[in-house]
Design an enzyme around this catalytic site. Sequence first.
Site: not given
Lengths: 137, 137, 137, 137, 137, 137
Positions: F14, F33, F39, F41, F79-80, F126
């Site tokens: 994100h 950010c 980037h 998490h 996810d991914h 996070e």
Amino acid sequence: MIYITRRENFNSAHKLSRPEWSDEKNVEVFGKCANTNWHGHNFNLFVTVKGIPSAETGFVIDLKVLSSIIKENIIEKLDHKNLNLDVDFMKGIMPSTENLAIKIWDELEPLLKVHDCQLHSIRLHETENNSVEYFGQ
Amino acid sequence: MIYITRRENFNSAHKLSRPEWSDEKNVEVFGKCANTNWHGHNFNLFVTVKGIPSAETGFVIDLKVLSSIIKENIIEKLDHKNLNLDVDFMKGIMPSTENLAIKIWDELEPLLKVHDCQLHSIRLHETENNSVEYFGQ
Amino acid sequence: MIYITRRENFNSAHKLSRPEWSDEKNVEVFGKCANTNWHGHNFNLFVTVKGIPSAETGFVIDLKVLSSIIKENIIEKLDHKNLNLDVDFMKGIMPSTENLAIKIWDELEPLLKVHDCQLHSIRLHETENNSVEYFGQ
Amino acid sequence: MIYITRRENFNSAHKLSRPEWSDEKNVEVFGKCANTNWHGHNFNLFVTVKGIPSAETGFVIDLKVLSSIIKENIIEKLDHKNLNLDVDFMKGIMPSTENLAIKIWDELEPLLKVHDCQLHSIRLHETENNSVEYFGQ
Amino acid sequence: MIYITRRENFNSAHKLSRPEWSDEKNVEVFGKCANTNWHGHNFNLFVTVKGIPSAETGFVIDLKVLSSIIKENIIEKLDHKNLNLDVDFMKGIMPSTENLAIKIWDELEPLLKVHDCQLHSIRLHETENNSVEYFGQ
Amino acid sequence: MIYITRRENFNSAHKLSRPEWSDEKNVEVFGKCANTNWHGHNFNLFVTVKGIPSAETGFVIDLKVLSSIIKENIIEKLDHKNLNLDVDFMKGIMPSTENLAIKIWDELEPLLKVHDCQLHSIRLHETENNSVEYFGQ
């Protein structure tokens, strides 16, 4: 050959400083670890021994026995103590995590030879970010 | 209303003992926590604030700001210090985890009112087995 | 000889895909890791160096120095970055955890020779279930 | 050469006791682990393989493939099972953590030779304090 | 009012199945948790009590006392036991994590009233992914 | 009333930035950010539901069912993936952890009403230092 590891914990105070140095030099070299009135940590100690599992028990060493040896000879002496002032085997030794791991090895190694196994390593975590490991030389 | 939590750590020495009591009484009441030469811990501090996320940023509070407030006002004063001797806001206070959490609340609560959020709780872990939480009364 | 380990973290985006392959082939080989618009991880990096503790300080290497070397040369370049697009030492390299660990070794190894210690290993955790370790060949 | 590790979990019942021994002898040797009606654990299994990363994929082994091999051949047989009664490859074997790690090695080692990598070690955690590691002899 | 939490662990076997149901129905409802020969877990138990810290000790309750109460009344009865067969306070009760937490509350709540504090919650982790919490109704 | 919690994980990319703002302003407000190329998490999601355990099963909700609901409706979508670009229920929403937790609540809450339980909270981590919790207003 199987490697078996037991974790034990201890909570101790210490400081890093050389009495023959000035306060300024100690702070320059050791930073906040030189705080005059001490600081402390929850240490995590991982003791690894190696050997052949017994055909009868499947054990390299009974973990209750290993835990007792560590508790009686190491944890009793370090837990809720001051590493600079209260510990016989640390007298005159700078209590860095490195030196502490070496001295724990020196205490435990002869005690474990009696059993059919050998001390393999001492791993010592001072914080979740810092740890050392020693394999006996 | 969203609750947002920031973790910070500090490593400190302390002891539990009342100077007006004999050593025997202190050991009777506080056990090994009364060790004359101190002991110490890696403390984990969880600060939770609550508020409405900003429409522009999606933040209740910028975590960099929250982290700075905690570091400047709490961690700087506690980390690598002696909780009995070195900390202004703990002077004359028994440094149990309970009392430490209450005093951290008292320090942080007015500082967070300035921002559009409110302090919700202080959770403090002394070891992996022992923790306290305080909600401000 | 003592082994000392410092943990640092970074949060990055990446994807696994070869530009000369079709989307179908990339998904066939790399699965969901080939997602066109990237995905990301919290990486945990463990850097282990080995050496003899100094007689004066008890340190193999000052962990503040080790931490600074890692932060300036690795974390600054990887944290909150895209491993495929933003990192000079990853240009043209498939950013698998394996390759990333090797490239981190290549960056750090010459910088640590200056100090009285040697890089021993780079351990890199991509998730709590997946990790790699590299010992420099 | 890169070492890559995959974690998988299983939750099993077992007991440590030899049928040819009396209950008293079993309790004397194995303590509470000899409880007649079983006890159990959440086991954490770490499988490490080593090899050269592929120039095309950057993988030593595709972790989805490694995970499938472990799940089909080990986790399916151990998870939510009784290690003394339900597991073909543990028949007649004392289910100590040591023996379980050895037998998991024996199951996985031939299956991984097919791929361009080699099994390096089996690490098995029975509790957060107790673990074993086996390197194949 | 301060909330203080003590963690204790126990390792137990259990199964989820109703004796009056067929094996097929038990597997249909409880899945692999119905395995005839049991399975097991490392349970993590978090007991939270609340009260006012003592002016003399700074304690809501001495954690050594709290730990002893939990160990003598709960851990002794559950650790290295079968939750379906060996535990007096679980007789005739389906040993789901939910029911186990409720029964632990029922055992501990009257014992803690004697002290100047109150039981606040029982949190029980069966795996790292599954947990329950009970506040006493 | 029992509270039961299921943990699931997802790994996403994100960035935090407002398209109508200049790059300078985005960096000023969101810091690293706002990195243009994203980037990511490893997010840990804890979903807590509350209800009365069934007399037959001892379950508030079958955790396999709860896990499936979360996986199909949330994890599959996050996810991914890229939280800014790939997720239907995040379209036009700033993907702060706060907003993501609120939107996960909005997706799950109606789906859990069908079962004899209620959604109690969404907790989203996070990083190991930053987390949020939402109770549905």
